[in-house]
Design a protein around this motif. Structure first.
Motif: not given
Length: 409
Positions: A52-63, A355-358
């Motif tokens: 979750f922690v390693s992929l969280l930035p993709s959820l927050i930052l990608s858009p 992003g949603i994966f974590p």
């Protein structure tokens, strides 16, 4: 051979060579981290948490990153992110060498890697269109790119499992650090000509809003991102349970875990090769629907499996279906999105997938702690089938609306 036709382009060929070598190291590191976390904690919750922690930035930052990538040169961005990822891999190797590993430090370095990856993945996805001169070969290039990723996913864990059991995690982390050198060399040898699209100055939030408005005007793309979002939340995170599946359901060790990872990689690679053989004009949205259904069904069969060979077979089937679904969505967006909004559309794809994966991994770990591994797999498989049924209903209603409008004319 037609299946390898994209390799005739020098820039794409260099991209494939560099990625093939680096991804082997990446997958060795991934299984080493998963096993290390499970050894340190013996908890499926912490397995999900680190993911979750390693992929969280993709959820927050990608858009927010989408507009930034649309405005800047993708080649330069990818070059910088690869150097950043190499530094992160070096720090992780040093941490294990000094025997300072802990869930806290692994989570911090995982988060740093996630921030860099958020830029790298989106930049690389958007760069791909500039590595292939004839845009008719773009779907083939995307599929081959997935094939390379999943070939590494199959071979990397197999090699990593042997190295992990014989020499420990440090060797896997060191190999990953060294594997970034070929990527950087291949990037330096490229001669990429890309045209930067002139976009009016806008804030990150405005870029987010414009990308969202584009998706609202493009329901054929938005519907696929919604499907991917639900899959990433409720189905795809089954991968975070594989260490526990190997150890608890089949009384296995590091090597057993590597077999599950390799089976998943083999299934995904077969799916990617099948996508590379795809002819233009095929209905990708129906491929997504059938893939979602079979992914759910294969998960239910994995939960029911009593013998290791059948469990490995069903694990491969899940990943085959997952690759068919995700690659179809990726190809559809790359080939149907307006160039000025391509990176922003892809940013929502990355958010929905990585992003949603974590969040799904964290949810999966929590459910598994409460109801057990088998019951969690049954629940996830049922969700996959329901997602496919929901998308089928949407497609039928969409077709009926179009026919109704045509009759009115």
């Amino acid at each position: 051979m037609q299946i390898f036709r994209s390799l005739k382009y020098p820039n794409y060929r260099l991209h494939v060579i560099g990625q093939a070598i680096s991804l082997l190291g990446t997958w060795m590191q991934r299984i080493a981290i998963s096993w290390l976390v499970y050894q340190l904690t013996e908890s499926v919750f912490w397995l999900g948490f680190v993911s979750f922690v390693s992929l969280l930035p993709s959820l927050i930052l990608s858009p927010f990153i989408g507009a930034f990538v649309d405005r800047h040169k993708k080649y330069r961005l990818v070059f910088i992110t690869q150097i950043g990822l190499m530094i992160q891999a070096g720090l992780l190797t040093l941490l294990v060498f000094l025997k300072m590993e802990s869930v806290l430090y692994l989570s911090i370095l995982g988060f740093i890697q996630g921030v860099i990856n958020a830029f790298d993945v989106l930049g690389r996805q958007s760069l791909l269109v500039n590595l292939v001169d004839d845009k008719k070969d773009l779907p083939n290039a995307i599929a081959l790119n997935s094939s390379i990723f999943n070939a590494a996913r199959m071979v990397g864990p197999a090699i990593g499992g042997v190295l992990l059991s014989m020499y420990g995690e440090l060797v896997c982390f060191t190999i990953n650090f060294v594997s970034f050198i070929p990527v950087i060399i291949c990037l330096m040898l490229m001669n990429v000509k890309e045209r930067v699209i002139i976009i009016p100055n806008e804030t990150a939030f405005q870029g987010l809003v414009h990308g969202f408005n584009y998706l609202r005007r493009s329901p054929h793309i938005a519907s696929l991102i919604i499907i991917l979002t639900f899959s990433s939340l409720l189905v795809i995170p089954y991968t975070s349970l594989l260490p526990a599946v190997a150890r608890e359901l089949f009384s296995g060790d590091e090597r057993t875990f590597s077999w599950f990872e390799s089976a998943a990689g083999l299934g995904a690679m077969i799916g990617a090769i099948n996508m590379a053989r795809m002819k233009s004009g095929e209905n990708l949205r129906y491929r997504v629907m059938f893939s979602a259904f079979f992914m759910g069904l294969a998960l239910i069969l994995l939960a029911y499996a009593h013998y290791l060979p059948s469990a490995l077979l069903f694990t491969g089937a899940v990943s085959f279906s997952m690759m068919m679904q995700n690659s179809s969505i990726n190809t559809y967006i790359q080939t149907h999105a307006v160039p000025a909004y391509r990176a922003r559309a892809m940013s929502y794809y990355v958010m929905a997938f990585q992003g949603i994966f974590p969040v799904g991994s964290l949810l999966t770990g929590t459910i598994a702690e409460a109801v057990g591994i088998k019951n969690t797999l049954y629940i996830m498989g049922g969700c996959g089938i329901l997602i496919a049924i929901g998308f089928y209903i949407y497609l039928r209603l969409h077709i009926q609306r179009r026919l109704f409008k045509l009759n009115l004319r």
